[in-house]
Structures are given as structure tokens and as C-alpha cells.
Design a protein around this motif. Structure first.
Motif, PDB file in Angstrom:
ATOM      1  N   ALA A 123      37.837  49.874  42.776  1.00 52.24           N
ATOM      2  CA  ALA A 123      38.087  49.105  41.557  1.00 52.24           C
ATOM      3  C   ALA A 123      37.167  47.887  41.484  1.00 52.24           C
ATOM      4  CB  ALA A 123      39.541  48.658  41.502  1.00 52.24           C
ATOM      5  N   ASP A 124      36.952  47.230  42.630  1.00 51.42           N
ATOM      6  CA  ASP A 124      36.049  46.074  42.658  1.00 51.42           C
ATOM      7  C   ASP A 124      34.636  46.484  42.241  1.00 51.42           C
ATOM      8  OD1 ASP A 124      37.959  44.232  43.626  1.00 51.42           O
ATOM      9  OD2 ASP A 124      37.587  44.849  45.696  1.00 51.42           O
ATOM     10  N   MET A 125      34.165  47.609  42.782  1.00 52.74           N
ATOM     11  CA  MET A 125      32.812  48.062  42.467  1.00 52.74           C
ATOM     12  C   MET A 125      32.689  48.448  41.000  1.00 52.74           C
ATOM     13  SD  MET A 125      31.487  50.053  45.902  1.00 52.74           S
ATOM     14  CE  MET A 125      32.884  51.169  46.104  1.00 52.74           C
ATOM     15  N   GLU A 126      33.748  49.004  40.442  1.00 54.10           N
ATOM     16  CA  GLU A 126      33.726  49.361  39.018  1.00 54.10           C
ATOM     17  C   GLU A 126      33.640  48.105  38.148  1.00 54.10           C
ATOM     18  OE1 GLU A 126      37.226  51.694  38.493  1.00 54.10           O
ATOM     19  OE2 GLU A 126      36.304  53.546  39.249  1.00 54.10           O
ATOM     20  N   THR A 127      34.363  47.047  38.570  1.00 53.59           N
ATOM     21  CA  THR A 127      34.323  45.794  37.813  1.00 53.59           C
ATOM     22  C   THR A 127      32.933  45.185  37.859  1.00 53.59           C
ATOM     23  OG1 THR A 127      36.653  45.357  38.293  1.00 53.59           O
ATOM     24  CG2 THR A 127      35.329  43.493  37.568  1.00 53.59           C
ATOM     25  N   LEU A 128      32.315  45.184  39.045  1.00 52.25           N
ATOM     26  CA  LEU A 128      30.966  44.641  39.183  1.00 52.25           C
ATOM     27  C   LEU A 128      29.956  45.454  38.369  1.00 52.25           C
ATOM     28  CD1 LEU A 128      30.954  43.871  43.020  1.00 52.25           C
ATOM     29  CD2 LEU A 128      30.863  42.195  41.162  1.00 52.25           C
ATOM     30  N   ALA A 129      30.079  46.777  38.426  1.00 50.34           N
ATOM     31  CA  ALA A 129      29.174  47.637  37.660  1.00 50.34           C
ATOM     32  C   ALA A 129      29.347  47.400  36.162  1.00 50.34           C
ATOM     33  CB  ALA A 129      29.423  49.099  37.997  1.00 50.34           C
ATOM     34  N   GLY A 130      30.589  47.206  35.728  1.00 51.32           N
ATOM     35  CA  GLY A 130      30.850  46.943  34.315  1.00 51.32           C
ATOM     36  C   GLY A 130      30.241  45.630  33.854  1.00 51.32           C
ATOM     37  N   MET A 135      25.846  42.690  31.045  1.00 49.06           N
ATOM     38  CA  MET A 135      24.675  41.803  31.070  1.00 49.06           C
ATOM     39  C   MET A 135      23.472  42.474  30.423  1.00 49.06           C
ATOM     40  SD  MET A 135      24.653  39.974  34.808  1.00 49.06           S
ATOM     41  CE  MET A 135      26.127  39.205  35.485  1.00 49.06           C
ATOM     42  N   GLU A 136      23.263  43.746  30.750  1.00 49.35           N
ATOM     43  CA  GLU A 136      22.139  44.482  30.169  1.00 49.35           C
ATOM     44  C   GLU A 136      22.276  44.565  28.651  1.00 49.35           C
ATOM     45  OE1 GLU A 136      20.255  47.835  32.499  1.00 49.35           O
ATOM     46  OE2 GLU A 136      22.299  47.905  33.310  1.00 49.35           O
ATOM     47  N   ALA A 137      23.496  44.820  28.189  1.00 49.42           N
ATOM     48  CA  ALA A 137      23.733  44.907  26.745  1.00 49.42           C
ATOM     49  C   ALA A 137      23.489  43.562  26.077  1.00 49.42           C
ATOM     50  CB  ALA A 137      25.163  45.386  26.483  1.00 49.42           C
ATOM     51  N   SER A 143      21.829  38.006  23.451  1.00 48.79           N
ATOM     52  CA  SER A 143      22.900  37.072  23.774  1.00 48.79           C
ATOM     53  C   SER A 143      22.637  36.392  25.108  1.00 48.79           C
ATOM     54  CB  SER A 143      24.248  37.806  23.843  1.00 48.79           C
ATOM     55  OG  SER A 143      24.546  38.420  22.609  1.00 48.79           O
ATOM     56  N   LEU A 144      23.271  35.250  25.335  1.00 45.91           N
ATOM     57  CA  LEU A 144      23.102  34.542  26.598  1.00 45.91           C
ATOM     58  C   LEU A 144      23.797  35.258  27.744  1.00 45.91           C
ATOM     59  CD1 LEU A 144      23.504  30.772  25.620  1.00 45.91           C
ATOM     60  CD2 LEU A 144      21.411  32.021  26.141  1.00 45.91           C
ATOM     61  N   GLY A 145      24.932  35.888  27.479  1.00 44.32           N
ATOM     62  CA  GLY A 145      25.613  36.670  28.514  1.00 44.32           C
ATOM     63  C   GLY A 145      26.360  35.862  29.544  1.00 44.32           C
ATOM     64  N   GLU A 146      26.752  34.622  29.193  1.00 44.13           N
ATOM     65  CA  GLU A 146      27.441  33.792  30.181  1.00 44.13           C
ATOM     66  C   GLU A 146      28.826  34.333  30.531  1.00 44.13           C
ATOM     67  OE1 GLU A 146      28.629  32.010  26.217  1.00 44.13           O
ATOM     68  OE2 GLU A 146      26.848  32.917  27.123  1.00 44.13           O
ATOM     69  N   ALA A 147      29.468  35.052  29.587  1.00 42.74           N
ATOM     70  CA  ALA A 147      30.790  35.617  29.865  1.00 42.74           C
ATOM     71  C   ALA A 147      30.699  36.719  30.920  1.00 42.74           C
ATOM     72  CB  ALA A 147      31.418  36.164  28.577  1.00 42.74           C
ATOM     73  N   ALA A 148      29.706  37.593  30.785  1.00 44.62           N
ATOM     74  CA  ALA A 148      29.517  38.659  31.770  1.00 44.62           C
ATOM     75  C   ALA A 148      29.123  38.069  33.121  1.00 44.62           C
ATOM     76  CB  ALA A 148      28.449  39.639  31.290  1.00 44.62           C
ATOM     77  N   ASP A 149      28.355  36.990  33.088  1.00 41.99           N
ATOM     78  CA  ASP A 149      27.955  36.308  34.321  1.00 41.99           C
ATOM     79  C   ASP A 149      29.188  35.804  35.064  1.00 41.99           C
ATOM     80  OD1 ASP A 149      26.615  34.857  36.298  1.00 41.99           O
ATOM     81  OD2 ASP A 149      25.102  34.120  34.917  1.00 41.99           O
ATOM     82  N   THR A 151      32.282  36.886  34.705  1.00 41.07           N
ATOM     83  CA  THR A 151      33.051  38.059  35.149  1.00 41.07           C
ATOM     84  C   THR A 151      32.504  38.585  36.467  1.00 41.07           C
ATOM     85  OG1 THR A 151      33.604  38.704  32.881  1.00 41.07           O
ATOM     86  CG2 THR A 151      33.732  40.425  34.560  1.00 41.07           C
ATOM     87  N   PHE A 152      31.186  38.647  36.581  1.00 40.23           N
ATOM     88  CA  PHE A 152      30.551  39.155  37.792  1.00 40.23           C
ATOM     89  C   PHE A 152      30.880  38.279  38.993  1.00 40.23           C
ATOM     90  CE2 PHE A 152      27.171  39.337  40.910  1.00 40.23           C
ATOM     91  CZ  PHE A 152      26.936  40.700  41.054  1.00 40.23           C
ATOM     92  N   HIS A 153      30.678  36.989  38.861  1.00 39.57           N
ATOM     93  CA  HIS A 153      30.874  36.095  40.008  1.00 39.57           C
ATOM     94  C   HIS A 153      32.341  36.022  40.417  1.00 39.57           C
ATOM     95  CE1 HIS A 153      26.853  34.432  40.700  1.00 39.57           C
ATOM     96  NE2 HIS A 153      26.658  34.653  39.414  1.00 39.57           N
ATOM     97  N   ARG A 154      33.235  36.062  39.444  1.00 38.94           N
ATOM     98  CA  ARG A 154      34.644  36.044  39.819  1.00 38.94           C
ATOM     99  C   ARG A 154      35.035  37.366  40.479  1.00 38.94           C
ATOM    100  NH1 ARG A 154      39.796  36.808  39.290  1.00 38.94           N
ATOM    101  NH2 ARG A 154      41.265  35.058  39.388  1.00 38.94           N
ATOM    102  N   ALA A 155      34.431  38.463  40.042  1.00 40.08           N
ATOM    103  CA  ALA A 155      34.711  39.769  40.643  1.00 40.08           C
ATOM    104  C   ALA A 155      34.245  39.811  42.097  1.00 40.08           C
ATOM    105  CB  ALA A 155      34.037  40.873  39.841  1.00 40.08           C
ATOM    106  N   VAL A 156      33.118  39.154  42.396  1.00 40.80           N
ATOM    107  CA  VAL A 156      32.657  39.073  43.787  1.00 40.80           C
ATOM    108  C   VAL A 156      33.693  38.319  44.618  1.00 40.80           C
ATOM    109  CG1 VAL A 156      30.928  38.092  45.344  1.00 40.80           C
ATOM    110  CG2 VAL A 156      30.203  39.219  43.231  1.00 40.80           C
TER     111      VAL A 156
END
Length: 244
Positions: A123-130, A135-137, A143-149, A151-156
Motif C-alpha cells: 500500500a505504501d508503494m502504491e501511494t508513492l507511485a500515485g 507529479m508527472e501530470a 501546475s506547480l504540483g506542491e500538493a503531490a509533493d 503527498t509523496f513526502h508524507r507517504a515516505v
């Protein structure tokens, strides 16, 4: 058409970006209005057209303009009060606060990444991949993509298996999110930075997926140090005092 003063500066692209941003936020160009062409802006500012194009790309990343193929560049329709609130929220960090925050993040998130490499779940890996896909999208859409950023760091942090890591990030979430927004806003003014940041996040994820603790910690440290250096936030070097 509004008259804009020529620019005389060595940091041409940054100056054009700032001048246009001020004009948009100051109401010189109304929401929904069409900006002058690249050629016209180049002539008014007395700069090259390449600098104008890069500035417009930066403004697009800030969501201040929208480019319509075959029609031109238009000022985004925005809620002035909402934009003011956003500026207040993202402008509270001083250079020293940014430096302190990135220093803290290197220590905390570097350790979290190392633990995540040994404890991550499917599940963790799926969250990071998502988060990476988002970010790519965001890059594709400008877009700046700060929300995905975030999400990524909190998922780590969550993948570390220690609930205190994400809990600690949550206590400073407002400052971290403000730093992410400001970092990306400033870095995205430079061509290629969005792709560089994406690759750095991919390297972090790849090391975690591969259960490489050393690599995950190093990739996280490299990423945060890169942001610090590109924002010129490095702590001034100090010489050790001589003992007598």
C-alpha cells in the motif's frame, strides 16, 4: 495597450517574470484579458524573445496565465481575495526559517526514507507511485504540483512504520506546505527544474522500492540539499576558532 518600462538587468528572465507578475496582480492586465504578443513584450521590455517565453512559462506554472494555442496568452481569472490569502500563507517563511526547515527535513525525512526502504508495504508503494504519477501530470499541465509533493513526502514518513514520523510532519505541515509552494514557484521559473525535481523524487521511490536503505536516505538528502542550494539558502561557512 498598457505601456511597460524597458528592463535593464542581468537577470533578464527573472526580471521579466517579476514585472509581468506585478502588472497582473496590480490590475494592469485584467483577469481574462489577453497579454501582448511575445514580440510586443520583447520590444516593450527591450529584451530577447526567449526571455519573454521563459517568463510566460513561469507565470503559467504560477497559474497566473493560460496559454491558448493559436489565440495567445490570457490572464487567469482568479479570486483576488483568495490569491491574497494564498500569498499571505506562503509568504510567512523568512530565508532563515526556510533554511531551518530544510535542515530539519533532511534529518527527519532522511531517516524516515532509510526506515521506509526496509518496512514499506504494498500500500505504501502504491501511494508513492500515485504521487509520482500526479507529479508527472502536474508538469504536463503546467501546475506547480506542491500538493503531490506533500503527498509523496508524507507517504515516505508513513512508510517508515513509525507513526511518530508522519505525526511530526503533520505538526509542521503548514510550514512544509508553504515551503514546498514557494520552492516550486521559484524553481519552476527556470527551464528544466520541474523535470529535475521529478527525477529526484523518482530516485527516492526507486531506492525504497528496492529496499535500499542507504540509497533512500542518500536520495532524500540529495533532493533536499539540491533545493537548498538552488534557493541559495546554504548556511554561511564558519571557521573554527583557534584555541590557545
Amino acid at each position: 495597450m498598457p505601456s511597460l518600462q524597458p528592463i535593464r538587468t542581468t537577470k533578464t528572465t527573472e526580471a521579466v517574470t517579476e514585472r509581468l507578475k506585478e502588472a497582473i496582480l496590480g490590475g494592469v492586465f485584467a483577469p481574462g484579458s489577453r497579454l501582448p504578443s511575445v514580440r510586443e513584450l520583447s520590444q516593450q521590455f527591450s529584451v530577447g524573445q526567449a526571455a519573454v517565453r521563459e517568463a510566460l512559462s513561469a507565470l503559467k506554472a504560477m497559474h497566473l496565465v493560460t496559454v491558448k494555442q493559436g489565440e495567445g496568452t490570457f490572464v487567469t481569472r482568479f479570486d483576488a481575495s483568495a490569491l491574497a490569502r494564498q500569498a499571505t500563507a506562503t509568504g510567512v517563511l523568512t530565508r532563515q526559517e526556510m533554511r531551518h526547515l530544510l535542515e530539519l527535513r533532511r534529518v527527519v525525512e532522511g531517516g524516515a526514507a532509510r526506515l521506509a526502504a526496509g518496512r514499506r508495504t504494498t500500500a505504501d508503494m502504491e501511494t508513492l507511485a500515485g504521487a509520482l504519477a500526479e507529479m508527472e501530470a502536474d508538469i504536463a499541465s503546467g501546475s506547480l504540483g506542491e500538493a503531490a509533493d506533500w503527498t509523496f513526502h508524507r507517504a515516505v514518513a508513513a512508510a517508515s512504520g513509525n507513526p511518530l514520523f508522519p505525526s511530526l510532519l503533520d505538526t509542521i505541515a503548514e510550514k512544509v506546505q508553504a515551503q514546498l509552494y514557494e520552492s516550486r514557484r521559484r524553481l519552476f521559473e527556470r527551464p528544466g527544474e520541474a523535470q529535475t525535481l521529478l527525477r529526484q523524487h523518482q530516485h527516492i521511490a526507486q531506492a525504497i522500492f528496492a529496499a535500499d536503505g542507504d540509497g533512500a536516505e542518500a536520495a532524500m538528502q540529495t533532493h533536499l540539499l539540491y533545493v537548498e542550494s538552488r534557493l541559495h539558502l546554504e548556511r554561511p561557512s564558519t571557521q573554527p576558532s583557534e584555541e590557545v
